[in-house]
Design an enzyme around this catalytic site. Structure first.
Site, PDB file in Angstrom:
ATOM      1  N   GLN A  44      -7.084  -3.972  -3.506  1.00 54.43           N
ATOM      2  CA  GLN A  44      -7.229  -4.511  -4.440  1.00 54.43           C
ATOM      3  C   GLN A  44      -7.071  -6.214  -4.344  1.00 54.43           C
ATOM      4  OE1 GLN A  44      -7.912  -3.348  -7.675  1.00 54.43           O
ATOM      5  NE2 GLN A  44      -8.098  -5.370  -8.267  1.00 54.43           N
ATOM      6  N   ASP A  61     -15.930  -0.600  -1.787  1.00 56.16           N
ATOM      7  CA  ASP A  61     -16.108  -1.724  -2.542  1.00 56.16           C
ATOM      8  C   ASP A  61     -17.366  -2.542  -2.224  1.00 56.16           C
ATOM      9  OD1 ASP A  61     -14.273  -2.418  -4.774  1.00 56.16           O
ATOM     10  OD2 ASP A  61     -12.986  -3.623  -3.459  1.00 56.16           O
ATOM     11  N   LYS A  71      -7.418   3.031 -12.271  1.00 58.84           N
ATOM     12  CA  LYS A  71      -8.246   3.575 -11.145  1.00 58.84           C
ATOM     13  C   LYS A  71      -7.631   4.954 -10.755  1.00 58.84           C
ATOM     14  CE  LYS A  71     -10.041  -0.609  -8.865  1.00 58.84           C
ATOM     15  NZ  LYS A  71     -10.048  -1.671  -7.958  1.00 58.84           N
TER      16      LYS A  71
END
Length: 300
Positions: free
Chosen positions: A98, A121, A54
């Site tokens: 995460q 997200d 990422k």
């Protein structure tokens, strides 16, 4: 094999190229550079690899990357304090924590502490509600990537029968909502669905997101259907040697590809789209925060 292969790797490269172009114009014309903050708690090997990828791709498209790596023993109070700091940092437009988190941390509490406008997200309960009611929201990356590929392949999705196999909050439910917004007739199938094979056979669009290796075989697929395989499962591959494994999806690729009109492979299908859409979401969040037009074709 008769199906068209939907190349997610190539499609994701195209998305990243579009994002990079928008970022360059934002920086040049408005002196604004989108920033993505990724928070990693603990040392889960898979998460570490994902976070590195990422960060690398964020920088490659011209965005600012802010990585925060915390010890596995980090307290909930300290993690929430960091998120509050990032919520109030104008250089940060997207925040991603995460998952999975260490067991002593409440994932729901942590995710819902993120500013919904920076929740790239799309997991915050506010974004879930906005998506479910057809309003502007941040959309989970994997379903967004699936939608982009479906729109590219079909053009209009209006009136098509779509079956989503799997009812997770991360993929199944948001995928169904996105397909409804594009005027599909949507069925969500799951472990308790009766005659699930017959349900799948009615689908013009079949999205497999159930987490069971090669569960969906060719005799579940309507001839000419588009099959989107979200599953990523590692199984034993004795043919490669002792202890070797290989990646497979939730769909038995060979048998499904013989029947389907189009299909995503595993690997190289949906997977590459997830990070590409994370970058697209960060760009979208930056544009919204600054009252600028959203990038066309990169949002739901």
């Amino acid at each position: 094999m008769s199906a068209t292969i939907i190349d997610g790797k190539a499609f994701a490269a195209g998305v990243r190229e579009k994002v990079a172009g928008h970022v360059a114009r934002l920086t040049e014309e408005n002196d604004i550079t989108p920033g993505l903050a990724v928070v990693l708690v603990g040392e889960d090997p898979a998460s570490q690899v994902y976070v590195r990828s990422k960060g690398k791709q964020t920088v490659e498209v011209g965005m600012n990357s802010f990585e925060h790596k915390l010890d596995a023993e980090t307290s909930e109070e300290d993690l929430l304090a960091l998120i509050d700091q990032l919520n109030n940092d104008p250089a940060v437009h997207g925040i991603l924590v995460q998952l999975p988190l260490p067991g002593h941390l409440n994932e729901d509490l942590v995710i819902n502490s993120i500013d919904p406008a920076k929740d790239v997200d799309g997991f915050h309960i506010s974004n879930v509600g906005l998506l479910g009611t057809g309003q502007k929201s941040m959309v989970p990356c994997t379903p967004l990537g699936c939608l982009m590929m479906l729109r590219d392949h079909h053009g209009s999705l209006s009136g098509l029968n779509a079956v989503v196999v799997g009812r997770s909050n991360i993929v199944g439910k948001p995928m169904a909502n996105l397909l409804l917004r594009d005027s599909c007739t949507v069925t969500i199938a799951h472990s308790r669905t009766k005659d699930i094979e017959e349900v799948c056979k009615q689908a013009d669009i079949l999205v497999a997101a159930v987490g069971r290796p090669e569960m969906i075989t060719g005799d579940w697929v309507k001839p000419g259907a588009t099959v989107i395989d979200v599953g990523i499962n590692r199984i034993d591959a004795p043919e490669k040697g002792e202890g070797k494994t290989r990646l497979v999806g939730d769909v038995h690729f060979e048998s499904a590809a013989a029947v389907a009109g189009a299909i995503t492979p595993v690997p190289g299908g949906v997977g590459p789209m997830t990070i590409a859409c994370l970058l697209a979401n960060t760009l979208t969040a930056c544009c919204r925060a600054n009252g600028l037009a959203e990038p066309e074709g990169l949002t739901a």
